[in-house]
Design an enzyme around this catalytic site. Sequence first.
Site, short mmCIF file in Angstrom:
data_model
loop_
_atom_site.label_atom_id
_atom_site.label_comp_id
_atom_site.label_asym_id
_atom_site.label_seq_id
_atom_site.Cartn_x
_atom_site.Cartn_y
_atom_site.Cartn_z
N SER A 117 51.20 26.26 8.16
CA SER A 117 52.01 25.70 9.23
C SER A 117 51.53 24.29 9.59
CB SER A 117 52.00 26.64 10.43
OG SER A 117 53.09 26.38 11.29
N ASP A 136 61.46 31.92 7.20
CA ASP A 136 60.34 31.62 8.08
C ASP A 136 60.89 31.12 9.41
OD1 ASP A 136 58.17 30.27 9.42
OD2 ASP A 136 57.14 30.09 7.50
N HIS A 175 56.27 34.21 8.95
CA HIS A 175 55.72 32.86 8.93
C HIS A 175 54.58 32.77 7.93
CE1 HIS A 175 54.72 28.93 10.20
NE2 HIS A 175 53.73 29.24 11.01
#
Length: 527
Positions: free
Chosen positions: A239, A466, A494
């Site tokens: 991320s 996601d 995610h």
Amino acid sequence: MNDAFRDLPGRTAGDRPRPQAARSGRALLRRVAATAAAVFVVAGCAVGGRMDERPVIKAPVPELQPFYSQRPEWRDCGDGFECARIEVPLDYAKPSGERIEISVIRLPATGDRIGSLLINPGGPGGSGIAYARAARAMFTARIRARFDIVGFDPRGVGESTPIRCMSSKELDSFIGLDANPDTAAEVVALEKGSKRFAERCAARSRRLLPYVGTEYAARDMDVIRAVLGDTGLTYLGKSYGTFLGAWYADLFPKQVRALVLDGAVDPAVPALKANEVQAKGFEVALRAFIRDALTQRDNPFRSRTVGGALAEIDALLTRADQHGLRNDLPDGRVVTESWAVLGIVTPLYDRDAWPRLRKALRSAFAGNGTELLRLADILVERRRDGSYANQTEANMAINCVDRPYPAKVDEYRKAAEKAAAAAPRFGAYVMWGSLPCAYWPVKPAATDPIRAVGAPPILVIGTTRDPATPYEWAKGLAATLASGVLLGYDGDGHTAYRAGSRCVDDIVDDYLISRRVPENGKVCAEA
């Protein structure tokens, strides 16, 4: 990676909050346990014990050599881990000035060691120390045999000279503000709360605020690399950690050995546009959750259609907005719409947490928001005693200096209206969540596009559904990086590594160990 949702555990993008765990078993609870363990153990990782023997690595400029050649003392900090603190300059333009410390933890390799694997779970503001504590679940035995798993709290985060802004009670009020305002009075309240947040950060952490941007954290990573004795950086970032990794590759392309950027953030997307795209991602994830819930025995919805279930959630959020939901916890909080939205969002990061969301929604439909509040507390890292980790404050501080945000409230209002049309449940909330950046005391520096020219192949991974970092961002980052190689994962949740796909795990492991890359654009199916 915006300011409303964050990587687990943490309140925004990409990122909030939190380390990303393997989806096998009770992944969400494992993440929470890893975070809690770090709270009690990291304080014992002070300098002391044996000296680590590593070669001295040359600094990019002579003035930084004292940092690159330092020999921190590593000490046993429990469960097979070693901890240390590494000094870095507060301002890299003034290396002889003030110094700060970066807390680092490692799990030594179990086999034929290649070097160190530096990791970051996202955020911004997520604790790399907490993430590393769960390394035995987060990484395959192949990787743990060949690499020391090394986590660190980036500057301004956790145990590394943390940003502090508000008291716990103040954070309760700030997070509970109506971030989906329906009236002029609610907009004014949001303005005042956002301005106060920025002012409190300036009052308590002014000297740090100009120096917590991702560029500084990337420079710290190169110092860490040298101190660990690695001639090239091997890194896995998730991320927001992909943004950090991309920054590193752009600054130090010749020092890259292998970089995995999983759940990619696209630096080329403007801040408010990124908010809108992320909000759409959460809508996609919510619909995927509902489709699954309608097939389960504990389905909390009365309706038998996705549209009908969405209408039930809309009615629940309206109820929370107008009257609040009941809270059985002894903390006096009212479960407002904002707390309810956070509670819904949290399990969307991880498919293994969907049963818990079904349970929480069943209670909430009956008027009890306690379980949603407990889920929200995971995302914002609110502990049982009412105290907070500094993830919310660090998240905002880093985001506000990494990208330019509008300074006028009307621009947020217009953007929120547009986002709400595209993402009815999350659009306005995500957009208004960035409002403190309008009042931020430090302005972001202008930056050039991130290209990482001269770096070896960099593996960029995106998951098709996601919620926090949409697949299109992975495509964008892979195309922007001069040596980007895209790997897709057709799945939910995610990030992709250790999410249940043997295909993804094998490709990542082969790349980290042998630097073999897949065909650009390859897509792995969900297991």
